[in-house]
Motif scaffolding. Structure first.
Motif, PDB file in Angstrom:
ATOM      1  N   LEU A   1       0.825  -1.204   0.000  1.00  0.00           N
ATOM      2  CA  LEU A   1       0.000   0.000   0.000  1.00  0.00           C
ATOM      3  C   LEU A   1       0.861   1.256   0.000  1.00  0.00           C
ATOM      4  O   LEU A   1       0.655   2.167  -0.811  1.00  0.00           O
ATOM      5  CB  LEU A   1      -0.922  -0.014   1.220  1.00  0.00           C
ATOM      6  CG  LEU A   1      -1.862   1.179   1.380  1.00  0.00           C
ATOM      7  CD1 LEU A   1      -2.814   1.266   0.197  1.00  0.00           C
ATOM      8  CD2 LEU A   1      -2.638   1.065   2.685  1.00  0.00           C
ATOM      9  N   TRP A   2       1.855   1.322   0.889  1.00  0.00           N
ATOM     10  CA  TRP A   2       2.660   2.536   1.001  1.00  0.00           C
ATOM     11  C   TRP A   2       3.526   2.769  -0.231  1.00  0.00           C
ATOM     12  O   TRP A   2       3.703   3.915  -0.671  1.00  0.00           O
ATOM     13  CB  TRP A   2       3.518   2.485   2.264  1.00  0.00           C
ATOM     14  CG  TRP A   2       2.728   2.702   3.513  1.00  0.00           C
ATOM     15  CD1 TRP A   2       2.448   1.798   4.485  1.00  0.00           C
ATOM     16  CD2 TRP A   2       2.077   3.916   3.892  1.00  0.00           C
ATOM     17  NE1 TRP A   2       1.668   2.354   5.462  1.00  0.00           N
ATOM     18  CE2 TRP A   2       1.422   3.661   5.120  1.00  0.00           C
ATOM     19  CE3 TRP A   2       1.973   5.187   3.328  1.00  0.00           C
ATOM     20  CZ2 TRP A   2       0.688   4.634   5.782  1.00  0.00           C
ATOM     21  CZ3 TRP A   2       1.238   6.154   3.982  1.00  0.00           C
ATOM     22  CH2 TRP A   2       0.605   5.884   5.195  1.00  0.00           C
TER      23      TRP A   2
ATOM     24  N   SER B   1       2.827   1.762  -3.287  1.00  0.00           N
ATOM     25  CA  SER B   1       1.946   2.169  -4.386  1.00  0.00           C
ATOM     26  C   SER B   1       1.522   3.629  -4.244  1.00  0.00           C
ATOM     27  O   SER B   1       1.386   4.350  -5.245  1.00  0.00           O
ATOM     28  CB  SER B   1       0.720   1.258  -4.453  1.00  0.00           C
ATOM     29  OG  SER B   1      -0.025   1.303  -3.249  1.00  0.00           O
ATOM     30  N   VAL B   2       1.337   4.087  -3.001  1.00  0.00           N
ATOM     31  CA  VAL B   2       1.034   5.508  -2.780  1.00  0.00           C
ATOM     32  C   VAL B   2       2.227   6.369  -3.177  1.00  0.00           C
ATOM     33  O   VAL B   2       2.080   7.419  -3.812  1.00  0.00           O
ATOM     34  CB  VAL B   2       0.642   5.756  -1.305  1.00  0.00           C
ATOM     35  CG1 VAL B   2       0.574   7.256  -1.013  1.00  0.00           C
ATOM     36  CG2 VAL B   2      -0.690   5.090  -0.992  1.00  0.00           C
TER      37      VAL B   2
ATOM     38  N   LEU C   1       2.300   6.560  -6.838  1.00  0.00           N
ATOM     39  CA  LEU C   1       1.252   7.464  -7.319  1.00  0.00           C
ATOM     40  C   LEU C   1       1.707   8.919  -7.213  1.00  0.00           C
ATOM     41  O   LEU C   1       1.447   9.725  -8.116  1.00  0.00           O
ATOM     42  CB  LEU C   1      -0.022   7.241  -6.503  1.00  0.00           C
ATOM     43  CG  LEU C   1      -1.211   8.150  -6.833  1.00  0.00           C
ATOM     44  CD1 LEU C   1      -1.619   8.003  -8.294  1.00  0.00           C
ATOM     45  CD2 LEU C   1      -2.395   7.834  -5.912  1.00  0.00           C
TER      46      LEU C   1
ATOM     47  N   ASN D   1      -1.346   2.834 -10.514  1.00  0.00           N
ATOM     48  CA  ASN D   1      -1.021   2.922  -9.092  1.00  0.00           C
ATOM     49  C   ASN D   1      -2.284   2.960  -8.243  1.00  0.00           C
ATOM     50  O   ASN D   1      -2.330   2.368  -7.154  1.00  0.00           O
ATOM     51  CB  ASN D   1      -0.181   4.172  -8.816  1.00  0.00           C
ATOM     52  CG  ASN D   1       1.168   4.153  -9.498  1.00  0.00           C
ATOM     53  OD1 ASN D   1       1.658   5.180  -9.958  1.00  0.00           O
ATOM     54  ND2 ASN D   1       1.783   2.978  -9.596  1.00  0.00           N
ATOM     55  N   VAL D   2      -3.299   3.646  -8.727  1.00  0.00           N
ATOM     56  CA  VAL D   2      -4.587   3.664  -8.020  1.00  0.00           C
ATOM     57  C   VAL D   2      -5.146   2.248  -7.920  1.00  0.00           C
ATOM     58  O   VAL D   2      -5.666   1.830  -6.876  1.00  0.00           O
ATOM     59  CB  VAL D   2      -5.579   4.601  -8.732  1.00  0.00           C
ATOM     60  CG1 VAL D   2      -6.971   4.480  -8.114  1.00  0.00           C
ATOM     61  CG2 VAL D   2      -5.101   6.045  -8.663  1.00  0.00           C
TER      62      VAL D   2
ATOM     63  N   VAL E   1      -3.365   0.370  -5.191  1.00  0.00           N
ATOM     64  CA  VAL E   1      -3.854   0.800  -3.876  1.00  0.00           C
ATOM     65  C   VAL E   1      -5.167   0.098  -3.544  1.00  0.00           C
ATOM     66  O   VAL E   1      -5.356  -0.428  -2.438  1.00  0.00           O
ATOM     67  CB  VAL E   1      -4.029   2.330  -3.838  1.00  0.00           C
ATOM     68  CG1 VAL E   1      -4.768   2.751  -2.569  1.00  0.00           C
ATOM     69  CG2 VAL E   1      -2.681   3.031  -3.910  1.00  0.00           C
TER      70      VAL E   1
END
Length: 339
Positions: free
Chosen positions: A153-154, A156-157, A160, A193-194, A197
């Motif tokens: 998660l981190w 991919s953020v 983004l 990337n969204v 997430v």
């Protein structure tokens, strides 16, 4: 290109020779009278592209390490997907930097093709790697592996933010043909990337471990599609094919619409580098003073540059006298009548 024809007073096509009483003009366009090339974007945009290349490489390294440590095939796939940005970014950056370098006796066209060659090699590698990613994702789909969703998660953020930042930095210049593909590509990266997430959240809160390999397959397919597209386009340019945005018939018709132009043949159009198109052709005009032929040449440069973005031209003028039904490109040769 046509120097030998000029020196000998003629040229040949398919075994036929054209006899020239005289050649009125042979012009290389420099603005209105010489080589004219596309204007370089602002120095700030050059720096922005250079920073984007560095940021993209850093992002690829982070995603590869995190994907390996977190057992996420989606992150690994996205890392390779981000690699597809590099040829486009480097190509645009090199076009800006290298276009300023003067030609040399060995590199008479300069260094515009180096970026195209790099894109060709990168595209072949990316195509092979994408097939491997799809295969690995299918295996992971059949045998799920626990994914560390927090790391996924981190990262991919973070990805983004990088891709979104590059997209925003280039948004003001997306009307420029050289930068539009970069902007579109990074926008697509931000959207992927969204998806990662969303996949990470789905795995964390629903336990749907299949989401990771499915996203990996989707991104691998995007990499394959991008790689094949770059490979196809770079091959077309290296083979000096007609630029995709130009129709040969339209260029010939536009030249024939210029007052004084009576025939166009031996017309060739190709790409030297990013947004740098070249043309060579023979044009028949009536007998006229040199000053008048210069005005015709200036109008030809104006039409080619404004309507077709062709900025490097080699024009050879010939005496008119071809039959009315002669073809646009390769007319039958005209011979002097026997005395």
């Amino acid at each position: 290109m046509q120097e030998q024809a000029q020196k000998s007073g003629g040229h040949s096509h398919d075994g036929h020779s054209h006899g020239h009483d005289h050649a009125h003009d042979h012009g290389h366009s420099h603005g209105l009278g010489g080589h004219s090339h596309v204007s370089l974007p602002a120095e700030g945009m050059t720096l922005a592209l250079g920073a984007a290349v560095v940021a993209t490489f850093a992002l690829v390294a982070v995603e590869l390490l995190a994907g390996y440590a977190g057992h996420s095939i989606a992150l690994v796939s996205d890392a390779v997907h981000n690699l597809t940005d590099v040829p486009t970014l480097v190509l645009s950056w090199l076009a800006m930097r290298w276009a300023a370098k003067p030609p040399t006796p060995q590199k008479t066209y300069g260094y515009h093709r180096a970026g195209i060659l790099a894109a060709f090699v990168n595209a072949m590698l990316l195509t092979l790697v994408s097939l491997g990613l799809i295969y690995e994702s299918v295996l992971r789909l059949r045998t799920p592996v626990e994914v560390k969703t927090g790391l996924m998660l981190w990262v991919s953020v973070f990805a983004l933010l990088i891709n979104g930042g590059i997209t925003l930095a280039l948004s003001s210049s997306r009307r420029d043909l050289n930068l539009r593909s970069v902007w579109i590509h990074n926008l697509g990266d931000a959207l992927s990337n969204v998806a990662i997430v969303v996949g990470a959240l789905a795995i964390r809160y629903t336990g749907t471990t299949w989401a990771d390999p499915v996203i990996g397959i989707a991104i691998g397919a995007m990499v394959l599609w991008s790689g094949i597209g770059i490979l196809r386009e770079s091959t077309h340019i290296l083979l000096e094919g007609l630029p995709r945005s130009i129709a040969l018939e339209e260029v010939a018709r536009a030249l024939l619409s210029i007052e004084g132009v009576q025939e166009v043949h031996d017309i060739h159009i190709w790409t030297l580098g990013t947004d740098l198109n070249a043309l060579s052709c023979h044009i028949c005009i009536p007998d006229m003073h040199m000053e008048e032929s210069e005005r015709v040449l200036a109008k030809i440069h104006e039409v080619l540059g404004h309507d077709f973005q062709i900025t490097h031209t080699t024009i050879q003028f010939e005496r008119a006298g071809l039959p009315a039904d002669a073809g646009l490109y390769m007319p039958e040769p005209i011979r002097r009548s026997e005395a």
